[in-house]
Write a protein that holds these residues in place. Structure first.
Motif, PDB file in Angstrom:
ATOM      1  N   LYS A 183      38.239  41.501  53.792  1.00 29.46           N
ATOM      2  CA  LYS A 183      39.589  41.719  54.331  1.00 29.46           C
ATOM      3  C   LYS A 183      40.648  40.972  53.534  1.00 29.46           C
ATOM      4  O   LYS A 183      41.833  41.274  53.622  1.00 29.46           O
ATOM      5  N   SER A 184      40.184  39.963  52.791  1.00 24.03           N
ATOM      6  CA  SER A 184      41.163  39.229  51.975  1.00 24.03           C
ATOM      7  C   SER A 184      40.509  38.740  50.686  1.00 24.03           C
ATOM      8  O   SER A 184      39.315  38.420  50.671  1.00 24.03           O
ATOM      9  N   ILE A 185      41.320  38.715  49.640  1.00 27.25           N
ATOM     10  CA  ILE A 185      40.817  38.272  48.319  1.00 27.25           C
ATOM     11  C   ILE A 185      41.736  37.201  47.747  1.00 27.25           C
ATOM     12  O   ILE A 185      42.959  37.343  47.758  1.00 27.25           O
ATOM     13  N   LEU A 186      41.102  36.146  47.240  1.00 29.44           N
ATOM     14  CA  LEU A 186      41.844  35.165  46.460  1.00 29.44           C
ATOM     15  C   LEU A 186      41.709  35.586  44.995  1.00 29.44           C
ATOM     16  O   LEU A 186      40.600  35.633  44.454  1.00 29.44           O
ATOM     17  N   ILE A 187      42.823  35.924  44.379  1.00 30.88           N
ATOM     18  CA  ILE A 187      42.778  36.341  42.979  1.00 30.88           C
ATOM     19  C   ILE A 187      42.967  35.105  42.110  1.00 30.88           C
ATOM     20  O   ILE A 187      44.065  34.543  42.055  1.00 30.88           O
ATOM     21  N   ALA A 188      41.882  34.679  41.494  1.00 32.93           N
ATOM     22  CA  ALA A 188      41.923  33.422  40.723  1.00 32.93           C
ATOM     23  C   ALA A 188      42.339  33.726  39.295  1.00 32.93           C
ATOM     24  O   ALA A 188      41.652  33.365  38.343  1.00 32.93           O
ATOM     25  N   ASN A 189      43.434  34.389  39.146  1.00 31.41           N
ATOM     26  CA  ASN A 189      43.899  34.755  37.820  1.00 31.41           C
ATOM     27  C   ASN A 189      45.409  34.985  37.860  1.00 31.41           C
ATOM     28  O   ASN A 189      46.042  34.810  38.902  1.00 31.41           O
ATOM     29  N   ARG A 190      45.960  35.363  36.749  1.00 28.90           N
ATOM     30  CA  ARG A 190      47.411  35.487  36.621  1.00 28.90           C
ATOM     31  C   ARG A 190      47.731  36.749  35.817  1.00 28.90           C
ATOM     32  O   ARG A 190      46.829  37.463  35.400  1.00 28.90           O
ATOM     33  N   GLY A 191      49.007  36.970  35.623  1.00 30.72           N
ATOM     34  CA  GLY A 191      49.431  38.021  34.703  1.00 30.72           C
ATOM     35  C   GLY A 191      48.997  39.403  35.138  1.00 30.72           C
ATOM     36  O   GLY A 191      48.796  39.673  36.326  1.00 30.72           O
ATOM     37  N   GLU A 192      48.814  40.277  34.136  1.00 29.20           N
ATOM     38  CA  GLU A 192      48.590  41.687  34.437  1.00 29.20           C
ATOM     39  C   GLU A 192      47.320  41.922  35.250  1.00 29.20           C
ATOM     40  O   GLU A 192      47.299  42.787  36.113  1.00 29.20           O
ATOM     41  N   ILE A 193      46.260  41.148  34.993  1.00 27.89           N
ATOM     42  CA  ILE A 193      45.009  41.428  35.692  1.00 27.89           C
ATOM     43  C   ILE A 193      45.123  41.058  37.174  1.00 27.89           C
ATOM     44  O   ILE A 193      44.555  41.734  38.031  1.00 27.89           O
ATOM     45  N   ALA A 194      45.894  40.016  37.472  1.00 26.59           N
ATOM     46  CA  ALA A 194      46.110  39.655  38.875  1.00 26.59           C
ATOM     47  C   ALA A 194      46.833  40.801  39.585  1.00 26.59           C
ATOM     48  O   ALA A 194      46.482  41.187  40.709  1.00 26.59           O
ATOM     49  N   ILE A 195      47.816  41.350  38.915  1.00 28.20           N
ATOM     50  CA  ILE A 195      48.580  42.454  39.493  1.00 28.20           C
ATOM     51  C   ILE A 195      47.697  43.701  39.621  1.00 28.20           C
ATOM     52  O   ILE A 195      47.732  44.415  40.623  1.00 28.20           O
ATOM     53  N   ARG A 196      46.864  43.922  38.601  1.00 27.68           N
ATOM     54  CA  ARG A 196      45.964  45.068  38.590  1.00 27.68           C
ATOM     55  C   ARG A 196      44.998  45.001  39.788  1.00 27.68           C
ATOM     56  O   ARG A 196      44.769  45.989  40.490  1.00 27.68           O
ATOM     57  N   ILE A 197      44.428  43.826  40.000  1.00 30.29           N
ATOM     58  CA  ILE A 197      43.477  43.658  41.103  1.00 30.29           C
ATOM     59  C   ILE A 197      44.196  43.858  42.446  1.00 30.29           C
ATOM     60  O   ILE A 197      43.697  44.528  43.356  1.00 30.29           O
ATOM     61  N   ALA A 198      45.409  43.298  42.528  1.00 30.66           N
ATOM     62  CA  ALA A 198      46.175  43.410  43.770  1.00 30.66           C
ATOM     63  C   ALA A 198      46.482  44.866  44.116  1.00 30.66           C
ATOM     64  O   ALA A 198      46.492  45.263  45.282  1.00 30.66           O
ATOM     65  N   ARG A 199      46.725  45.662  43.065  1.00 25.26           N
ATOM     66  CA  ARG A 199      47.065  47.073  43.300  1.00 25.26           C
ATOM     67  C   ARG A 199      45.920  47.782  44.038  1.00 25.26           C
ATOM     68  O   ARG A 199      46.135  48.466  45.043  1.00 25.26           O
ATOM     69  N   THR A 200      44.705  47.600  43.536  1.00 28.91           N
ATOM     70  CA  THR A 200      43.561  48.240  44.174  1.00 28.91           C
ATOM     71  C   THR A 200      43.311  47.641  45.561  1.00 28.91           C
ATOM     72  O   THR A 200      43.066  48.368  46.529  1.00 28.91           O
TER      73      THR A 200
END
Lengths: 513, 497, 173
Positions: free
Chosen positions: B4-21
């Motif tokens: 139900k929730s994800i901590l994205i341990a990254n930055r920049g485009e890949i963080a945004i990419r993961i958030a999109r999905t």
């Protein structure tokens, strides 16, 4: 049409004779050395046709049969971009430009005229030194020039342009003037030349190594501005002049550019790195704050940890003194203190308001600095700021620690307006150092000293090293948004236009020289 | 368990990419606000921002304890590491497991096994996947390196055991170079990975670099999503990738794909991964290494296959069985990724930092942009130099190239220098256009590393000359106002009476 | 009036050399060919440079003394502008001066990882002298000439700015 009446005949003959002196060989001799002639230099520097030569027909002392006129120096007056200046140009083609009594007398004459009439004086120097044949008389000639240099100091701008050798006594006249220009590869300044150095110290050195433009611009700081060739050097003189008043009574000249602000001014708040210990280039900040393309840096290769120069703010000239975080973190050392102090005094002499951009972690520590009297040299900068009565504004961008905070035109040193950016850290010392001293015991006994240190540093930043403590106590007038800096300081300088402040009457102060 | 929730341990485009999905799957995302880039773009794409900017002593993206602490504190179900940073660190999945947090990626064991070049090589040999001649175990002294290199025969490649992404790799062409290269490689490996152990392999001259994207679930289903051609590299850094590769025949594609799948099956690998192969000039393929994470260049695979690799990663992580069958996966069209890096191509691809003052990228159907920057954002030296990925598609390769040219012609980025002029040049280089290139492309095929228009030099000279003349003119005609008397002089009444 | 000619020749020295003739303060010839280039400002920063074949949009990056940098199509061009007389003179002077000590500056901001050789060491052209880390990349800083390391100005772990002096190489005599 030539007037053939008797009285005019001789007049024309004389003039023609003078012209003949400047024949092909006159030019080719200098050109072979990669240099221009005195004549060409004057033509290049002055407005077309404006130069009037005086004392053109004098002859060297004790040489009544000498064919050539002038005794190796051309003196006179004319205009540069419409502004009156006096000038002397030594002519290397005549006895190596050596300084004889007549030669000296001519220079002194224009020096006196310039001082009396209140116009800048420019010396184009290209001389082998004192004329040995004339002995002590030529030395006395130098003395006369030096006396005039000192009398004129702070009254009219004096500019020395070294375009060839300047050796021995000849170096001290430039040293006494406000700005020294040099040209790469063709100009040298030294008290004793390579031959003497070899003889006395048995050290091998070259003209270039000993006193070339490069050396004086970076190591010694003797040359304020250096250029790659003579044409550009003379252009530089013109450019510098556009920032200077003609004398200490006038204000510096004003331009009339509309909308002079940089189109990238909003970039200002993004220039500082997020890590307060990371360097950035203060020149970029200066360029964004000042009028477009108006910043003219002086002595940029010497004591690079401090940046000085002329700029315009809304068309008005200001002198800028700014710490340079990209060199030695902007720390103040002996050379930086001397460089800035000299510049502050120049600005004060000639009614040029001063803007200080501050990001300084402190004075340079260490034996070499202490033993070479950083105490005295640092005091020069203190003295210069305290003594200056022109409008003085400080903007603290980041670090303002300890003694260096005080020196850089702090409120209590007479700053008229003291602003700070939100990124400012005004404190006695930086967080790391302060925490180590204040919490030595706790840190020694802590279970996890690193974690405790981290917390203490965060506390220190929150409670001490920020602009708000100083602001709330009145040591800073206002904390400002970086992108508004330009407008705020333009307005502040406008408020200060009528500022008059007087130091007590005295012969002169006793500056810590 | 459904995430139900994800901590994205990254930055920049890949963080945004993961958030999109994640967003499309109804998952709440958490991201970090670090002191390095307090105004980073990715923060604007997070549902929740964890502000760690007051702690200037850590790099949060590489601090396992901090990640676990934050995940527990905020009751976050899963951690996605993206690429780089901790994405291939076996301790992160191990710590996640201990703390009942789902790690979106492979198991700790799989990372250990496949992320370590020595072990991965042995796995490949065991499973009949071809490998290059190389050292039996790790090399930790210069003497060993000398002996092994002699055995294999120069030229050889020194590779950091723990390395990846081209870091810690050196080519040694002859014996006399070995000592220096060994020193450089071990120094670099020590400082980057804290492990200076080396492997030595035969160096293949001018190979092609082809990698296969695999997906594997926890139930043992493994498929591959075909290959990506990554031969356009500079110092082992990929600059342009395309999918599929023009080097592979259907037969070869199936063969290498099967090798990749077999390797994953044998190791019980799950999540997304990439198996990298070298292709020599006779089209022999050799296993190189496996990347146990999502790759920078994953979008081109998504474009030609239609699968969302991040979505698959998340589904696999929450234990779902993959419903994709190998025979259902088809290549549809062609995709090229241009990595627009903040680098100065004219000075040997030196990183270029600074404020992005302009960033005009056209809106086109054939173009997907994955970027972590926009106008007003600052590229700093603390992180990689990737500004934007331009993912360009076409029905076939020549249409994709045509689209690349048209995108490049209408893309402008100012404030930092970028690799855009490089790509313009690539698109005009015959060997690339023909699809006949290898990893030596930049050194041998490219005439110069940046594109210059016909009379660009003349135009530049004219502009420079005009600027200079204007300045001279300005100095020569400075229009200054009438003189005014200073306040100081007025007060002293020095002149005038 | 010997210097103030109505036509003046300039040499622009950069990666490639370009000669420009200026007549009555306007660009007349470029590389000895009649120039039809027209330059007009587009906005505060950009200029439209209309060439014979194509138009370009360019901007002036920096101008200092006689050094000018411009940017066109994402490429940077830096020129040193000299008058014909000055460039002849410089050629003459540099012949006299002989080989110069090469100063090597940081190509980008970063942190020094290690100096691979010490002062006094002999290095070949292209041999790495130190490693500079920036953007997670280790960059070898190499010697531009065959020579001896005259001085090293930075130490390991030091943060350096772009263009900061790193070391000097003295040519071998």
């Amino acid at each position: 049409m030539k007037d053939n009446r008797i009285p005019f005949k001789r007049f024309h003959e004389r003039n023609e004779k003078l012209e003949d002196q400047y024949d092909e060989t006159y030019f080719s001799k200098q050109h072979a050395k990669g240099k221009l002639t005195a004549r060409e230099r004057i033509e290049y520097l002055m407005d077309e046709g404006s130069f009037r030569e005086i004392d053109a027909f004098v002859k060297p002392a004790g040489m009544p049969n000498e064919e050539k006129f002038g005794d190796g120096v051309i003196v006179g007056y004319g205009t540069i971009n419409g502004r009156q200046v006096f000038l002397y140009a030594q002519d290397f083609s005549f006895m190596g430009g050596s300084l004889g009594t007549v030669h000296a007398r001519k220079i002194i004459k224009v020096q006196e005229m310039a001082l009396k009439m209140g116009h800048p004086i420019i010396g184009l120097i290209d001389s082998g030194g004192a004329r040995i044949q004339e002995g002590v008389a030529s030395l006395a000639g130098y003395a006369g020039i030096f006396m005039q240099n000192v009398k004129s100091s702070g009254v009219i701008p004096q500019i020395s342009v070294i375009l060839g050798p300047a050796a021995g006594g000849a170096v001290y006249s430039p040293a006494l003037t406000d700005f020294k220009f040099m040209t790469r590869d063709t100009s040298y300044m030294f008290v004793t030349g390579p031959d003497v150095v070899k003889e006395v110290l048995n050290e091998d050195t070259t003209f270039e190594e000993l006193g070339g433009a490069e050396v004086h611009a970076s190591q010694s700081g003797v040359a304020d501005l250096i250029y790659s060739d003579e044409e550009h050097t003379l252009m530089g003189v013109k450019k510098l002049l556009s920032y200077l008043p003609s004398n200490n009574v006038e204000n510096p000249p004003v331009t009339s550019v509309e909308n002079a602000a940089s189109s990238k001014i909003e970039k200002l708040s993004m220039l500082l790195p997020d890590d307060p210990n990371k360097p950035y280039d203060i020149v970029e900040v200066i360029k964004l704050i000042s009028d477009k393309d108006s910043f003219y840096e002086i002595a940029e290769n010497h004591a690079q940890n401090i940046v000085i120069g002329m700029a315009r703010l809304n068309n008005q000239v200001v002198g800028i003194v700014a710490n340079q975080p990209k060199v030695m973190a902007g720390t103040l050392d002996i050379n930086a203190s001397k460089k800035a102090a000299r510049f502050v005094r120049f600005c004060d002499s000639f009614n040029i308001p001063i803007l200080v951009l501050e990001d300084v972690p402190g004075f340079m520590p260490g034996k070499s600095q202490e033993h070479n009297a950083i105490i005295m040299h640092g005091a020069k900068l203190l003295y210069a700021f305290a003594e200056a009565t022109v409008p003085k504004i400080t903007v603290i961008l980041r670090k303002a620690y300890g003694g260096a905070y005080i020196v850089m035109n702090s409120k209590n040193m007479g700053g008229d307006f003291n602003f700070a950016w939100p990124t400012a850290e005004v404190a006695v010392m930086g967080p790391e150092g302060a925490v180590k001293i204040l919490n030595r015991k706790e840190l020694l006994s802590a279970k996890d000293p690193e974690e405790l240190k981290r917390k203490l540093i965060a506390d220190y930043k929150e409670n001490v090293a920020n602009p708000y403590v100083a602001d709330e106590k009145g040591y800073i007038d206002e904390v400002i948004d970086p992108s508004e800096t330009r407008d705020i300081i333009i307005n502040a300088f406008a408020l200060l236009e009528n500022k008059v402040e007087q130091n007590p009457q005295r012969k002169h102060g006793n500056m810590p020289l | 368990m459904k995430i139900k929730s994800i901590l994205i341990a990254n930055r920049g485009e890949i963080a945004i990419r993961i958030a999109r999905t994640a967003k499309s799957m109804g998952i709440k995302t958490y991201m970090f606000l670090s002191h390095h880039e307090p105004n980073a773009l990715h923060i604007e794409h997070a549902d929740e921002v964890i502000d760690v900017s007051d702690n200037t002593f850590i790099n949060v993206y590489t601090n396992i304890d901090k990640l676990i602490e934050v995940a527990l504190e905020n009751k976050i179900d899963a951690i996605h590491p993206g690429y780089g940073f901790l994405s291939e660190n076996p301790y992160l999945p191990r710590e996640c497991e201990r703390n009942n947090i789902i790690f979106i990626g492979p198991s700790s064991k799989a990372i250990n096994q496949m992320g370590n070049k020595g072990l991965a090589r042995n796995m490949a040999i065991k499973n009949k996947v071809p490998v290059l001649l190389g050292s039996k175990g790790v090399i930790s002294t210069l003497e060993e390196a000398e002996r092994t290199s002699e055995e294999i025969g120069y030229p050889v490649m020194l590779k950091a055991v723990a390395g990846g992404g081209g870091k810690g790799m050196r080519v040694v062409r002859k014996k006399s170079e070995l000592a220096l290269m060994y020193k450089l490689a071990t120094n670099e490996a020590k400082s980057l990975f804290d492990n200076d152990a080396m492997l030595i392999e035969k160096f293949v001259e001018n190979p092609r670099h082809v990698e296969f994207q695999v997906l594997a679930d926890k139930k043992g289903n493994v498929v591959h999503l075909f290959e990506r051609e990554c031969s356009i590299q500079r110092k082992h850094q990929k600059l342009l990738e395309e999918a599929p590769s023009s080097a592979l025949t259907e037969e070869l594609r199936a063969k290498i794909g099967a090798d990749a799948v077999r390797l994953c099956e044998a190791t019980g690998y799950y999540s997304a991964g990439t198996v990298e192969f070298l292709l020599d000039k006779d089209l022999n393929h050799y296993f190189m290494e496996m990347n146990t994470r999502v790759q920078v260049e994953h979008p081109i695979t998504e474009e030609i296959t239609g699968f969302d690799i991040i979505e698959q990663q998340i589904k696999i992580a929450q234990g779902e069985a993959m419903d994709i069958k190998q025979e259902d996966i088809k290549i549809n069209g062609w995709a090229i990724e241009l990595r627009v890096n903040a680098e100065d191509v004219q000075s040997g691809f030196a990183p270029s930092t600074g404020l992005i003052e302009q960033m005009d990228i056209p809106n086109k159907k054939c173009l997907r942009v994955d970027s972590g920057y926009q106008v007003g954002k600052v590229v700093i030296s603390s992180f990689d130099s990737l500004v934007a990925k331009l993912i360009i598609t076409g029905k076939n390769r020549s249409e994709a190239i045509k689209n690349c040219r048209s995108v490049l012609n209408s893309t402008t980025i100012k404030g930092v220098k970028t690799t855009l002029p490089f790509f313009k040049q690539v698109m005009r280089t015959p060997s690339f256009v023909k699809g006949n290139y290898n990893t030596s492309f930049i050194e041998t095929d490219l005439e110069q590393s940046f594109y210059q228009e016909d009379d660009e030099l003349v135009a530049a000279a004219a502009l420079a000359m005009q600027a200079y003349l204007n300045e001279q003119e300005k100095i020569n005609s400075d229009t200054l106002s009438d003189k005014s008397v200073s306040a100081w002089a007025m007060s002293k009444k020095i002149k005038g009476n | 009036m010997r210097l103030i000619h109505h036509t003046k020749n300039y040499t622009l020295t950069g990666e490639q050399k370009v000669t420009v003739q200026v007549k009555d303060k306007k660009i007349n010839k470029i590389n000895n060919k009649k120039s039809h280039v027209e330059i007009e400002p587009l906005n505060e920063e950009e200029f439209l440079i209309k060439g014979e074949k194509k138009s370009h949009v360019g901007e002036i990056v920096s101008l200092k003394q006689n050094e000018v940098s411009v940017m066109i199509n994402g490429n940077t061009y830096t020129f040193t502008i000299d008058t014909e007389i000055a460039s002849k003179r410089k050629a003459k002077l540099s012949k006299k001066a002989g080989p110069k000590v090469e100063k090597v500056n940081a190509p980008l901001p970063g942190e020094i990882v290690v100096a691979l050789v010490g002062e006094g060491a002999e290095v070949h052209k292209g041999e790495p002298v130190m490693i500079l880390e920036a953007m997670k990349m280790q960059n070898e800083i190499t010697s531009p000439i065959n020579g001896k390391v005259k001085s090293i100005h930075v130490k390991a772990e030091e943060t350096v700015m772009k263009d900061q002096l790193l070391f000097e190489i003295e040519p071998l005599k």
